[in-house]
Each structure stands twice: as structure tokens, then as C-alpha cells.
Design a protein around this motif. Sequence first.
Motif, mmCIF file in Angstrom:
data_model
loop_
_atom_site.group_PDB
_atom_site.id
_atom_site.type_symbol
_atom_site.label_atom_id
_atom_site.label_comp_id
_atom_site.label_asym_id
_atom_site.label_seq_id
_atom_site.Cartn_x
_atom_site.Cartn_y
_atom_site.Cartn_z
ATOM 1 N N ALA A 42 -3.518 50.403 87.024
ATOM 2 C CA ALA A 42 -2.746 49.514 87.894
ATOM 3 C C ALA A 42 -2.091 48.408 87.061
ATOM 4 O O ALA A 42 -0.946 48.009 87.316
ATOM 5 N N ARG A 43 -2.828 47.916 86.068
ATOM 6 C CA ARG A 43 -2.261 46.827 85.246
ATOM 7 C C ARG A 43 -1.080 47.329 84.411
ATOM 8 O O ARG A 43 -0.091 46.638 84.263
ATOM 9 N N ILE A 44 -1.189 48.554 83.901
ATOM 10 C CA ILE A 44 -0.057 49.098 83.125
ATOM 11 C C ILE A 44 1.159 49.270 84.029
ATOM 12 O O ILE A 44 2.280 48.894 83.682
ATOM 13 N N ILE A 45 0.912 49.806 85.226
ATOM 14 C CA ILE A 45 2.031 50.050 86.153
ATOM 15 C C ILE A 45 2.709 48.733 86.542
ATOM 16 O O ILE A 45 3.932 48.677 86.701
ATOM 17 N N SER A 46 1.896 47.663 86.629
ATOM 18 C CA SER A 46 2.497 46.380 87.027
ATOM 19 C C SER A 46 3.486 45.864 85.956
ATOM 20 O O SER A 46 4.277 44.988 86.236
ATOM 21 N N ARG A 47 3.404 46.436 84.762
ATOM 22 C CA ARG A 47 4.350 46.004 83.715
ATOM 23 C C ARG A 47 5.687 46.735 83.807
ATOM 24 O O ARG A 47 6.661 46.346 83.135
#
Length: 344
Positions: A42-47
Motif C-alpha cells: 500500500a505504501r509503494i502504491i501511494s507513491r
Amino acid sequence: MDIVATLENLVREMEERLARADTLEELEVLRADVLGRKGRLARIISRLPGLPPEDRPVAGQAANRIKERCAALFGERRSALLASREAEALAGFDPTLPGRAPWRGSLHPVTLIADEICEIFTAMGFEVVSGPEVENDHYNFEALNMPPEHPARDMQDTLYITEKVLMRTHTSPVQVRTMATRAAPLAVIAPGKVYRRDSDLTHTPMFHQIEGLMVDNGITMAHLRGTLTALVRAVFGSRTRVRFRPSFFPFTEPSAEVDISCCLCGGKGHHRGEPCRVCKETGWVEILGCGMVDPAVFSAVNYPDNVSGFAFGLGVERVAMLKYGIGDLRMFFENDVRFLRQFA
Ligand code: PHE
């Protein structure tokens, strides 16, 4: 594009960690860490929104692919762990074995015989009635022509509660209670428990009786004999012989005891070359007491002079012992299931 490389690394790392997760609990920690709402993926996608527009489609597709891949890997590992957990639980079991059949209860032989006898009498038009087990002197003795000094009231036999209240010693008080509340004609039977201060091989302080009473104009000893013969043949078989022996009860006149031909030796007195242990070689066994209702009983309940009637009282355990060939009275009260199950 380093974001795609990061995603690929995540898959590889996930594969390694999954292989090491041996329990469903460890698996859940890993799932939350990678796939959870605030997890690594989720954190990668938020980038993604921060990438240059021309890089976004490739990175977005990679993110979706990786997400599905991780979810699939996770699912596989989870199924494998569940399967091995089940296999462990079943180790040493044969799952094809049939289940254990539940035990079914069965009626007590005393209940079976009492029900059978009640059915025989209701088929002949008798009605089933009952009375209390804690009785008073009047119904148990006085109204049955047993005045205070009568030997049947002996302290040896009767379980007294107070001077005038006692455990009924027979079902005959139900005769009195029925006649005290109902007019003739009547035909009733009264099954129930009775109590006597008596305890040895053939006596228990509580046992069961069935009382019978028929009152009308013109009832004779022939009706009594016919009725009881029908009973005996229905319970013990049509070839059973019946014998009336003169006897005495304070509440019947004349009185008799009824014997039937021995069910073990068939009346011969010996069985398989041995003296018969049931009838003690006599060929006969006693099953009940009976007689014509004594006028003193009718007057105690204010019945008119023109009626007559018969009464009898039968021991249920006795009939059950004879019918089923049970040699020991105590078996009825020990509640050993190996004994009781034979009547299922
Ligand atoms: N009540 C008697 C007994 O317990 C049996 C009986 C009943 C005899 C009715 C005659 C009539 O022994």
C-alpha cells in the motif's frame, strides 16, 4: 524505474518469508505487513501519483500484477498450512470408521409389564385410576375392614409417618377412594408403588402392585375367574392353567389366591431333569390375591346393598420375574444397564 524494481523485490522477499512461516499466526503477521491496508505494498502504491505522468501506466500495471501475485502466493501457503494442520489432527485416526451408535434408553421391565397389563384391562373396558402413595389410616386400613387392632397393621410391616399417616402398604386404598367418589357400576385398575418394612431376597421395601375392582349388579366369582383367566392367558400364553385357592383378606369374602401353571417347567415340577427352582416342584406359582368385595367395604363407602363386586391385587415384579425368568428381585432396583438393555 526503481519503483518497479522495489515491487519485484517485494515479491521475492514475500516468497522467502512465506516459505519460513510455519503457522497460520505467522502467516497473518506477514499478510498484514505486506498486503495490509497500511502495509508495504500500500505504501509503494501511494507513491504512484508522484511519478512523472509517462511512467505511471507501467508502474501502475506492475503494482497490480505484484498485488495479485502476492495474494496468490499467500493463498497457496495458507491452504498448504491448513491441509497439514488437518492431517496432523487426523494422524492415527481412520476417518472411514463408522460412528459409535448412541445408546437408546429402554423401558424398565416393571414398566413394560405394568403397561402391558393396563392395556389388557383397558381393552376389556377397565379404566386406569390412581391414588396417593402417602395414605392415611382410613383408606389403607379402616375402610378396608381392618380396625385398629387388626394384625395387618403391625408395626413390622407398615412404614408410618405419623400415627395416622403412612406409606400405603397395598393399592387397595384406591378401591376405597374410587368408590367414595363414584357410583357403581365401575371397572377400574390402579397401578402404583406400595411400601412395606421388609427387605430380603424376595422382598424390597418398595414394590409395585396393580389393583383391580369391578362393581355392578350381579357381579359374581365367575366374572372374577373369567377376567383373571383372560389376563393370565394374555400375559403368559394361552396354554397357561389357572387355579384359585381359598385364602383370606379382611376386605374380600370369599377370598382366593391365584396360581398359574409354572412358566419354567410348564407345570411338570421338573425342568431338564432337575427339580424346578421356580415352582419348587409343585408345578404352580402364586401371582395374586383376590376375592369378592366384603360388604363391610361397601358400607364404609355408603354403597347400596344390591351391588356386588370383585377385587384383586397383583404384584408387578412377581409377574415380570415369572414372565422373563428373572431369578433375583434385587435386579429390578440395581439399575445395571447390562440387565436393563435386554428389555430394549
Ligand atoms: N391388597 C392385597 C395385598 O396386598 C391383595 C388383594 C387386593 C387381595 C384385592 C384381595 C383383593 O396382599
